[in-house]
Design an enzyme around this catalytic site. Structure first.
Site, PDB file in Angstrom:
ATOM      1  N   ASN A  70      47.892  38.510  55.023  1.00 32.59           N
ATOM      2  CA  ASN A  70      46.784  38.835  54.319  1.00 32.59           C
ATOM      3  C   ASN A  70      46.032  37.551  53.996  1.00 32.59           C
ATOM      4  O   ASN A  70      46.616  36.702  53.710  1.00 32.59           O
ATOM      5  CB  ASN A  70      47.228  39.563  52.999  1.00 32.59           C
ATOM      6  CG  ASN A  70      45.976  40.240  52.307  1.00 32.59           C
ATOM      7  OD1 ASN A  70      46.328  40.578  51.249  1.00 32.59           O
ATOM      8  ND2 ASN A  70      45.251  40.685  53.365  1.00 32.59           N
ATOM      9  N   TYR A 105      32.122  40.957  46.448  1.00 33.70           N
ATOM     10  CA  TYR A 105      33.425  41.051  45.716  1.00 33.70           C
ATOM     11  C   TYR A 105      33.559  39.874  44.652  1.00 33.70           C
ATOM     12  O   TYR A 105      33.059  38.774  44.601  1.00 33.70           O
ATOM     13  CB  TYR A 105      34.629  40.464  46.609  1.00 33.70           C
ATOM     14  CG  TYR A 105      35.939  40.204  46.043  1.00 33.70           C
ATOM     15  CD1 TYR A 105      36.713  41.190  45.472  1.00 33.70           C
ATOM     16  CD2 TYR A 105      36.412  38.836  45.998  1.00 33.70           C
ATOM     17  CE1 TYR A 105      37.928  40.898  45.056  1.00 33.70           C
ATOM     18  CE2 TYR A 105      37.379  38.678  45.420  1.00 33.70           C
ATOM     19  CZ  TYR A 105      38.515  39.713  44.691  1.00 33.70           C
ATOM     20  OH  TYR A 105      39.626  39.242  44.285  1.00 33.70           O
ATOM     21  N   GLU A 114      38.146  43.295  38.525  1.00 36.67           N
ATOM     22  CA  GLU A 114      38.143  42.979  39.820  1.00 36.67           C
ATOM     23  C   GLU A 114      37.080  44.266  40.512  1.00 36.67           C
ATOM     24  O   GLU A 114      37.415  45.367  40.458  1.00 36.67           O
ATOM     25  CB  GLU A 114      39.300  42.998  40.602  1.00 36.67           C
ATOM     26  CG  GLU A 114      39.470  42.418  41.935  1.00 36.67           C
ATOM     27  CD  GLU A 114      40.652  42.384  42.711  1.00 36.67           C
ATOM     28  OE1 GLU A 114      40.981  41.466  43.378  1.00 36.67           O
ATOM     29  OE2 GLU A 114      41.633  43.209  42.460  1.00 36.67           O
ATOM     30  N   TYR A 116      34.529  45.568  43.928  1.00 38.51           N
ATOM     31  CA  TYR A 116      34.031  45.437  45.385  1.00 38.51           C
ATOM     32  C   TYR A 116      32.933  46.355  45.594  1.00 38.51           C
ATOM     33  O   TYR A 116      32.759  47.421  45.171  1.00 38.51           O
ATOM     34  CB  TYR A 116      35.231  45.985  46.149  1.00 38.51           C
ATOM     35  CG  TYR A 116      36.543  45.324  45.887  1.00 38.51           C
ATOM     36  CD1 TYR A 116      37.030  44.553  46.799  1.00 38.51           C
ATOM     37  CD2 TYR A 116      37.374  45.612  44.821  1.00 38.51           C
ATOM     38  CE1 TYR A 116      38.507  44.133  46.737  1.00 38.51           C
ATOM     39  CE2 TYR A 116      38.441  45.010  44.803  1.00 38.51           C
ATOM     40  CZ  TYR A 116      39.157  44.333  45.747  1.00 38.51           C
ATOM     41  OH  TYR A 116      40.370  43.801  45.510  1.00 38.51           O
ATOM     42  N   GLU A 211      37.711  40.374  54.601  1.00 38.09           N
ATOM     43  CA  GLU A 211      39.439  40.391  54.525  1.00 38.09           C
ATOM     44  C   GLU A 211      39.984  40.706  55.774  1.00 38.09           C
ATOM     45  O   GLU A 211      39.256  41.620  56.420  1.00 38.09           O
ATOM     46  CB  GLU A 211      39.650  41.406  53.541  1.00 38.09           C
ATOM     47  CG  GLU A 211      41.101  41.451  52.776  1.00 38.09           C
ATOM     48  CD  GLU A 211      41.671  42.477  53.662  1.00 38.09           C
ATOM     49  OE1 GLU A 211      42.893  42.813  53.145  1.00 38.09           O
ATOM     50  OE2 GLU A 211      40.994  43.281  54.179  1.00 38.09           O
TER      51      GLU A 211
END
Length: 350
Positions: A70, A105, A114, A116, A211
């Protein structure tokens, strides 16, 4: 991050000394944050060979392979703000089978959130958390965004291990892959979230991020302060139609014409900046945008047209005689924002 458990670590690195001459791109292979050419950047991975290179201005490039579990990174600003309008362009080098996303983000504190704005994604929708709550949808910058809130329980954050909410706005239709560009009017998202009780706090960083999770891909993205594509419709005089064509050229100087019922309504000369071009007409019948002066490195990208505020996305149209597909101009079934050759995209009847 999403349910994969990834988190951006907050190890700060020293800023490089300023130089009056250009320097080569800085390539990041380990977790870091900082500033580069006037933009904030962040890069994080948990393992593997993912890397991100800091280019001039708001541009960054990245590449990763499936040996990376990741990673996430991007360029933007610190602190962020709810009033920012963001423009981005470049290449998103993944396919629909790869687990990846492109998103605006960021984080806030008090409350710790958080968030997005998902512009495109591959095999996994990052808002697909179990037990999440859906809050409907709204229109911004020529697209519909579906809103969802997810809960992260005792997971890493910018303030260590915490429990916090994630807010998602997921673009529909998503931007897809390859050459992409767009505008994000963040105030439209923050205001809609707030109307549903999803409030933001004091801003930390916000970046235009790439990502990848157990996948293979690359990106070449440039982010900048943008001009809003808007989310609301303008009123037209009775009996007439206000048509907005959102477009740009790759070289500048490209000429496009809006036609209704085979009659030219307006002709515009494009710049390389995605811009809204507006015309008013009382004509009815078939509508199209025609590209007429293909030459050299010229290409045209039509994001969408709107008719009295009703958006018709270019990639949703089946008629495109200017896109280069299957080895020929107009050789495919449309479904593209691009015209690489003289031709037209049809948007149906008015």
């Amino acid at each position: 991050m999403k349910s994969t458990g990834k988190k951006i670590l907050t190890a700060m690195i020293g800023a490089a000394a300023l130089a009056v001459t250009a320097v080569s791109a800085q390539t990041l292979t380990s977790n870091s944050t900082g500033t580069n050419n006037g933009f904030y950047y962040t890069f994080w991975k948990d393992s593997g060979s993912a890397s991100m290179s800091l280019q001039a201005g708001g541009r960054y490039t990245s590449q990763w392979t499936s040996n990376t579990n990741n990673w996430v990174g991007g360029k933007g600003w610190n602190p962020g703000t709810s009033s920012r309008v963001v423009s981005y362009s470049g290449n998103y080098g993944v396919t629909s089978s790869q687990n990846s996303y492109i998103a605006f983000y960021g984080w806030t504190r008090s409350p710790l959130i958080e968030y997005y704005i998902i512009e495109s994604y591959g095999s996994y929708n990052p808002a697909s958390c179990s037990g999440g709550t859906d809050y409907g949808s709204f229109t911004s910058d020529g697209a519909t965004y579906n809103v969802r809130r997810c809960l992260r329980t005792q997971q890493p954050s910018i303030d260590g291990t915490q429990t916090f909410y994630q807010y998602f706005s997921v673009r529909n239709p998503k931007k897809g892959f390859g050459n992409i560009s767009g505008t994000i009017t963040f105030a439209n998202h923050a205001n809609f979230w707030a109307s549903k009780g999803l409030n933001l706090g004091n801003h930390d960083y916000q970046v235009l991020a790439t990502e990848g999770y157990q996948s293979t891909g690359n990106s070449d993205i440039t982010v900048s302060q943008g001009t809003s594509g808007g989310g609301s419709s303008s009123s037209a005089p009775s009996g007439s139609k206000t048509i907005v064509v959102r477009a740009r050229g790759t070289a500048g100087g490209e000429s496009i014409s809006l036609k209704v019922n085979n009659t030219v309504v307006r002709t515009w000369t494009l710049t390389t900046t995605m811009t809204n071009y507006t015309a008013t007409t009382s004509l009815s019948g078939g509508s199209l945008v025609e590209y007429t002066n293909d030459s050299g490195n010229r290409d045209v990208q039509i994001d969408y047209i709107s008719v009295n505020g009703s958006v018709r996305q270019s990639e949703a149209q089946s008629y495109n005689t200017g896109v280069y597909q299957n080895g020929a101009c107009g050789g495919g079934s449309g479904g593209s924002e691009w015209m690489h050759c003289n031709g037209a995209i049809g948007y149906g009847n008015l």
